[in-house]
Design an enzyme around this catalytic site. Structure first.
Site, short mmCIF file in Angstrom:
data_model
loop_
_atom_site.label_atom_id
_atom_site.label_comp_id
_atom_site.label_asym_id
_atom_site.label_seq_id
_atom_site.Cartn_x
_atom_site.Cartn_y
_atom_site.Cartn_z
N ARG A 150 0.83 -1.21 0.00
CA ARG A 150 0.00 0.00 0.00
C ARG A 150 0.87 1.26 0.00
NH1 ARG A 150 -4.52 -0.98 4.25
NH2 ARG A 150 -5.34 1.00 3.50
N ASN A 175 -9.18 7.47 6.31
CA ASN A 175 -8.09 7.15 5.39
C ASN A 175 -6.73 7.32 6.06
OD1 ASN A 175 -10.13 6.78 3.59
ND2 ASN A 175 -9.89 8.76 2.59
N HIS A 212 -7.97 6.33 11.82
CA HIS A 212 -7.40 4.97 11.74
C HIS A 212 -5.89 4.99 11.56
CE1 HIS A 212 -11.60 3.52 10.25
NE2 HIS A 212 -11.58 3.76 11.54
N SER A 248 -18.44 3.52 2.89
CA SER A 248 -19.52 2.52 2.81
C SER A 248 -20.31 2.45 4.11
CB SER A 248 -18.92 1.14 2.51
OG SER A 248 -18.00 0.80 3.56
C1 BV8 Z 1 -13.36 -0.65 17.64
C2 BV8 Z 1 -7.12 0.35 9.09
C3 BV8 Z 1 -13.75 -1.06 19.89
C4 BV8 Z 1 -6.57 -0.74 8.33
C5 BV8 Z 1 -9.46 0.10 9.36
C6 BV8 Z 1 -18.21 -7.52 15.03
C7 BV8 Z 1 -17.08 -8.26 15.29
C8 BV8 Z 1 -15.85 -7.66 15.53
C9 BV8 Z 1 -15.72 -6.27 15.53
C10 BV8 Z 1 -16.85 -5.55 15.25
C11 BV8 Z 1 -18.08 -6.14 15.00
N1 BV8 Z 1 -18.97 -5.16 14.78
C12 BV8 Z 1 -18.37 -3.97 14.84
C13 BV8 Z 1 -17.08 -4.19 15.16
C14 BV8 Z 1 -16.07 -3.16 15.37
C15 BV8 Z 1 -15.20 -3.01 14.11
C16 BV8 Z 1 -16.06 -2.88 12.87
O1 BV8 Z 1 -16.68 -1.87 12.64
N2 BV8 Z 1 -16.07 -3.95 12.05
C17 BV8 Z 1 -16.91 -3.92 10.86
C18 BV8 Z 1 -16.13 -4.41 9.66
C19 BV8 Z 1 -18.14 -4.78 11.16
N3 BV8 Z 1 -14.50 -1.78 14.35
C20 BV8 Z 1 -13.33 -1.83 14.98
O2 BV8 Z 1 -12.75 -2.85 15.28
C21 BV8 Z 1 -12.75 -0.48 15.34
N4 BV8 Z 1 -12.42 -0.48 16.73
O3 BV8 Z 1 -14.53 -0.72 17.39
O4 BV8 Z 1 -12.83 -0.75 18.88
C22 BV8 Z 1 -13.01 -1.62 21.03
C23 BV8 Z 1 -13.47 -1.32 22.31
C24 BV8 Z 1 -12.82 -1.85 23.39
C25 BV8 Z 1 -11.70 -2.65 23.20
C26 BV8 Z 1 -11.23 -2.93 21.93
C27 BV8 Z 1 -11.89 -2.42 20.83
C28 BV8 Z 1 -11.51 -0.21 14.53
C29 BV8 Z 1 -11.93 0.06 13.12
C30 BV8 Z 1 -10.70 0.46 12.31
C31 BV8 Z 1 -10.29 -0.70 11.47
N5 BV8 Z 1 -9.24 -0.26 10.57
N6 BV8 Z 1 -8.45 0.50 8.62
C32 BV8 Z 1 -6.22 -0.25 6.98
O5 BV8 Z 1 -6.67 0.82 6.53
O6 BV8 Z 1 -5.47 -0.99 6.35
S1 BV8 Z 1 -11.01 0.13 8.72
C33 BV8 Z 1 -10.98 0.24 7.03
O7 BV8 Z 1 -12.36 0.36 6.63
C34 BV8 Z 1 -10.34 1.50 6.49
O8 BV8 Z 1 -9.84 2.37 7.46
C35 BV8 Z 1 -11.46 2.17 5.76
O9 BV8 Z 1 -11.34 3.51 5.76
C36 BV8 Z 1 -12.60 1.72 6.61
C37 BV8 Z 1 -13.97 1.98 6.11
O10 BV8 Z 1 -14.02 1.69 4.77
P1 BV8 Z 1 -14.40 2.89 3.78
O11 BV8 Z 1 -13.43 3.99 3.97
O12 BV8 Z 1 -15.83 3.21 3.93
O13 BV8 Z 1 -14.06 2.23 2.40
P2 BV8 Z 1 -14.94 1.20 1.58
O14 BV8 Z 1 -14.07 0.63 0.52
O15 BV8 Z 1 -15.67 0.30 2.51
O16 BV8 Z 1 -16.05 2.13 0.88
C38 BV8 Z 1 -15.65 3.08 -0.08
C39 BV8 Z 1 -16.91 3.81 -0.51
O17 BV8 Z 1 -16.51 4.84 -1.41
C40 BV8 Z 1 -17.89 2.93 -1.23
O18 BV8 Z 1 -19.18 3.12 -0.67
C41 BV8 Z 1 -17.87 3.45 -2.68
O19 BV8 Z 1 -19.16 3.48 -3.27
C42 BV8 Z 1 -17.38 4.85 -2.51
N7 BV8 Z 1 -16.60 5.37 -3.63
C43 BV8 Z 1 -15.76 4.71 -4.45
N8 BV8 Z 1 -15.23 5.58 -5.35
C44 BV8 Z 1 -15.77 6.80 -5.08
C45 BV8 Z 1 -16.65 6.68 -3.98
N9 BV8 Z 1 -17.34 7.72 -3.47
C46 BV8 Z 1 -17.17 8.92 -4.06
N10 BV8 Z 1 -16.35 9.12 -5.10
C47 BV8 Z 1 -15.64 8.10 -5.64
N11 BV8 Z 1 -14.83 8.33 -6.71
#
Ligand code: BV8
Length: 245
Positions: free
Chosen positions: A62, A95, A112, A193
């Site tokens: 990356r 990001n 993040h 998303s």
């Molecule tokens: C926390 C770093 C609490 C890595 C990232 C069930 C089980 C286990 C965990 C969980 C669970 N439910 C919820 C959780 C918590 C979990 C979570 O949310 N999981 C999800 C997947 C269900 N969250 C966490 O773990 C967070 N921590 O909650 O801690 C805690 C409390 C006590 C003790 C311990 C912990 C930590 C979350 C951070 C994870 N790290 N990234 C890396 O980047 O390599 S997340 C990763 O996804 C990225 O950071 C990214 O930014 C993020 C979100 O994705 P998006 O940015 O939205 O990107 P995506 O591709 O999904 O979407 C892009 C969108 O853009 C699309 O909609 C598309 O249509 C659009 N698009 C495309 N092109 C364009 C456009 N729009 C406009 N113009 C364009 N040209």
């Protein structure tokens, strides 16, 4: 979106989509970063402990892809807006590419972490600037731990799944919302998303604080219902016009 009112306070949440037109692949969807990768294996602490070489390969790739990326018109439109709004604006980005800062925004909270920094996986030293790409045979170790006769790998300065976001980061967002709620408050999400917590919940907190909520996104995301205004399309094309009104 009316932003020229002197009392307007704007909170912007950005995700991978705003960097797509800079050539940085998003996470989900075809060609996404996570395609073919197991999130748990490359973006979690357990994955790093189990196979640090695989995690460093993922982040080194990356860094290689992000090295020449430049801010696009969407980033630049937000930078121009900060010149007008100043401390009445804050960007909270999911990001890790640093493109908002490269575009000129100074009021940016990196939810993040940052791809261009590493930190020790063991001691509390400050993160270091680090854009290096590491081969599996030569993973980076912490010099401070080494000086104490201990061994610890450096890790990307990134918040992985299951890791808490830094309290300082969330405090800054919450403090901005507390101030903004007393004024004309606008919340704008761009290129996300809406699948990852806690950032996916910001729109609900902002709406409860009286914000006018906007989403600019390529596709209609899972949490689109949470927004009063949804504008679908590429942010690089839509933001310059939308933010100048
Ligand atoms: C926390 C770093 C609490 C890595 C990232 C069930 C089980 C286990 C965990 C969980 C669970 N439910 C919820 C959780 C918590 C979990 C979570 O949310 N999981 C999800 C997947 C269900 N969250 C966490 O773990 C967070 N921590 O909650 O801690 C805690 C409390 C006590 C003790 C311990 C912990 C930590 C979350 C951070 C994870 N790290 N990234 C890396 O980047 O390599 S997340 C990763 O996804 C990225 O950071 C990214 O930014 C993020 C979100 O994705 P998006 O940015 O939205 O990107 P995506 O591709 O999904 O979407 C892009 C969108 O853009 C699309 O909609 C598309 O249509 C659009 N698009 C495309 N092109 C364009 C456009 N729009 C406009 N113009 C364009 N040209």
């Amino acid at each position: 979106m009316k932003l020229d009112h002197p009392d307007t306070h704007l909170l912007v949440l950005t995700g991978a989509g705003i960097s797509a037109e800079s050539g940085i692949p998003t996470f989900r969807g075809s060609g996404g970063v996570w395609e073919g990768e197991s999130v748990a294996r490359v973006a979690s602490l357990s994955g790093f402990v189990h196979d640090p070489a695989r995690v460093w390969r993922f982040y080194s790739e990356r860094r290689a892809r992000g090295r020449d990326a430049k801010p696009n018109a969407g980033h630049l439109a937000l930078a121009k807006l900060e010149e007008k709004l100043g401390d009445r604006m804050l960007i909270a980005t999911q990001n890790i590419d640093g493109l908002h800062q490269s575009a000129g925004n100074t009021r940016v909270v990196e939810l993040h972490g940052n791809l261009w920094k590493s930190r020790c996986s063991r001691c509390e030293r400050e993160p270091i600037d680090d854009a290096a790409e590491y081969s599996p045979e030569k993973l980076p170790a912490c010099g401070k731990c080494h000086a104490r006769g201990e061994f610890a790998l450096l890790r990307p300065h990134i918040v992985w799944f299951g890791e808490k976001l830094s309290s300082g980061v969330l405090d800054r967002v919450e403090a901005f919302i507390r101030r903004a709620r007393k004024h004309r408050f606008v919340f704008l999400a761009v290129g996300t998303s809406g699948l990852v917590a806690p950032s996916s919940q910001f729109v609900d907190v902002a709406r409860a604080a009286g914000a006018e909520t906007w989403l600019v996104n390529q596709d209609r995301p899972a949490n689109a219902e949470a927004f009063a205004h949804v504008v679908l399309g590429p942010s690089g094309e839509l933001l310059p016009a939308l933010l100048q009104r």
